[in-house]
Scaffold this active site. Structure first.
Site, PDB file in Angstrom:
ATOM      1  CB  ILE A 127      -0.961   0.005   1.209  1.00  0.00           C
ATOM      2  CG1 ILE A 127      -1.865  -1.241   1.171  1.00  0.00           C
ATOM      3  CG2 ILE A 127      -1.793   1.275   1.236  1.00  0.00           C
ATOM      4  CD1 ILE A 127      -2.679  -1.397  -0.104  1.00  0.00           C
ATOM      5  CB  CYS A 278      -8.781  -3.459   0.768  1.00  0.00           C
ATOM      6  SG  CYS A 278      -8.547  -5.156   1.359  1.00  0.00           S
ATOM      7  CB  THR A 279     -12.899  -6.239   2.683  1.00  0.00           C
ATOM      8  OG1 THR A 279     -11.875  -7.096   2.160  1.00  0.00           O
ATOM      9  CG2 THR A 279     -14.246  -6.908   2.511  1.00  0.00           C
ATOM     10  CG  HIS A 305      -8.842 -10.648   0.427  1.00  0.00           C
ATOM     11  ND1 HIS A 305      -7.524 -10.448   0.151  1.00  0.00           N
ATOM     12  CD2 HIS A 305      -9.334  -9.448   0.857  1.00  0.00           C
ATOM     13  CE1 HIS A 305      -7.204  -9.193   0.418  1.00  0.00           C
ATOM     14  NE2 HIS A 305      -8.292  -8.559   0.838  1.00  0.00           N
ATOM     15  NE  ARG A 359      -6.877 -12.826   3.277  1.00  0.00           N
ATOM     16  CZ  ARG A 359      -5.871 -12.302   3.975  1.00  0.00           C
ATOM     17  NH1 ARG A 359      -4.635 -12.723   3.760  1.00  0.00           N
ATOM     18  NH2 ARG A 359      -6.100 -11.370   4.876  1.00  0.00           N
TER      19      ARG A 359
END
Length: 481
Positions: A127, A278-279, A305, A359
């Site tokens: 990020i 983010c979610t 994800h 994931r």
């Protein structure tokens, strides 16, 4: 060939408005800055695919030329919607005269010079590097946000070269758009004219940023190491820091900000804030739109994800459940706090959502499946039309995108500027039950939301014109969607 030639004439108009006046131009949310002639043509084509009123290259050029003549102040201008407003309400006025009245507020502020605000990135992972790219790309005419430094722990003798290389090359998002030069003696990176000081420190409380000419800075903590107020306030003990933003969900009484939903709750007294996850950023705007139109009784959010750095590449010890197993070989069931975190930004949904995550072996772009029980019966076509209208016209148009294609897959959404993209063809509706699929670039789309929060904290977020509308089920016909 004719369209390419016209697009080539548009490029200096787009660039001149941005560099000279700080004007960010777009077509139904598709930014035009830095686009090639082919990409400009594609931006016009998107409007037709999204169900918006088509806009010709001639019309775009006319609006851009009118804006260049008016010389507005810093703003985010959707030229498609300005053109549409002129057609609907122009009443015989020339385009220049109409825009002079429509943009009166930003024309009055064009003589005001915004003071740049220093930004420091504490941590330089996935990020951190994407936010750095965005800050460098948004440097514009020098006003607004100014990336001054990154703070990391020194990893090797050639640490500076390695940090610059990771900024220059990215396996998911491609090469850095521009030039990078490192200065080993000064311990700095020059990126497209932005001079970034690299500071080595293990303690967020002991850096004297004023030694590097940095003051009143916003520190963006990308490490995730501290998530409560006590830990993050260590940054405020460093000289030259005034505010802190965490790029992860904050704990305790820290405000979790989802831009577009609750950014108006940011006050000057908030020295520590969180940009949530983010979610949470991907699903909250879509949930807010659906709740406003239909009401949500309860729901379950399942996120598929992409794997992240906190998982192991191959099987090895990990303190977390299941995360020790190879991320590249397995689907891994894990926990997510995104469903509960929604209520921090959207209190109306408190206690109504559950959530879980899987994931999967992809490096970027995730998918949220919203299984919702609605208070009001819905129709699939109506719900999709409503969400399409939200993506084009509403106050959430910077956060929500919409697509209908039988061929799209996850990699098609790498680099999306939106927090989430509704996949209309996947929508399922049965009376008062709806299943909505939302794609999201969990790295870049989230980083764009982080940037918007930084701009709000610094008071540099550009005025959005035309103003965002309140889209309702009843107003869709009037919007032409």
């Amino acid at each position: 060939m004719a369209r390419e030639e016209q697009a080539e004439r548009m490029i200096p108009l787009v660039g001149g408005l941005y560099r000279t006046h700080g004007v960010v131009t777009s077509i139904h949310g598709r930014r035009l800055i830095g686009l090639s002639s082919i990409d400009l043509i594609k931006a016009h084509k998107f409007a037709r695919q999204a169900g918006a009123q088509a806009m010709s290259m001639d019309a775009s050029t006319a609006v851009l030329e009118a804006l260049a003549e008016l010389k507005p102040g810093p703003a985010s201008l959707d030229i498609a919607r300005l053109h549409q407003a002129h057609r609907e309400r122009g009443e015989g006025a020339s385009l220049v005269d109409f825009l002079r009245g429509e943009l009166a507020d930003i024309l009055d502020s064009r003589t005001e010079t915004a003071e740049p605000r220093d930004v420091v990135l504490y941590g330089f992972g996935r990020i951190g590097r994407l936010v750095a790219r965005l800050l460098i790309a948004h440097a514009g005419n020098g006003a607004g946000l100014r990336l001054r430094a990154i703070v990391v722990r020194k990893g090797s003798e050639d640490d500076l070269a390695k940090r610059a290389s990771l900024l220059r090359r990215d396996s998911v998002h491609g090469p850095f758009a521009g030039t990078l030069t490192i200065d080993e003696e000064a311990n700095s990176i020059l990126a497209n004219g932005t001079l970034i000081q690299v500071i080595y420190s293990n303690d967020p409380a002991t850096v004297d940023y004023t030694e590097y000419g940095i003051d009143d800075a916003i520190v963006v903590d990308n490490t995730g190491r501290w998530r409560d107020r006590e830990g993050l306030e260590q940054h405020l003990r460093s000289t030259g820091v005034s505010r802190v933003l965490l790029t992860a969900p904050g704990k305790g009484d820290i405000k979790n900000i989802v831009y577009g939903i609750n950014h108006d709750q940011i006050t000057d007294a908030d020295t520590v804030l969180s940009a949530a996850s983010c979610t949470t950023n991907a699903i909250t705007p879509v949930l807010a739109a659906i709740d406003e139109a239909y009401g949500i009784r309860r729901g379950h959010v399942e996120t598929v994800h992409s794997y992240t750095n906190d998982q192991n590449l191959i099987d090895n010890f990990h303190t977390g459940a299941r995360r020790g197993r190879s991320a590249a070989l397995n689907m891994v069931i894990t926990e997510t706090g995104a469903a509960k975190a929604v209520s921090k930004a959207l209190p109306d949904l408190a206690g109504k959502l559950t959530g879980s995550a899987i994931r999967v072996p992809t490096p970027d772009v995730s998918l949220a499946i919203l299984n919702l029980s609605l208070e009001k019966a819905a129709d699939r076509e109506e719900l999709n039309s409503y969400l399409r209208a939200v993506s084009l016209h509403s106050k959430l148009r910077q956060q929500v995108d919409y697509i209908e294609s039988q061929e799209v897959v996850s990699t098609d959404f790498v680099g999306s500027h939106r927090a989430g993209i509704v996949d209309g063809l996947a929508t399922i509706v049965d009376d008062d039950n709806a299943v909505v699929y939302v794609w999201y670039d969990n790295e870049f789309g989230y980083s764009c939301q982080v940037l918007r929060v930084i701009e709000e904290m610094a008071g540099t977020h550009p005025t959005v014109m035309p103003p965002r509308e309140n889209v309702t089920l009843e107003s869709m016909a009037a919007l032409g969607v």
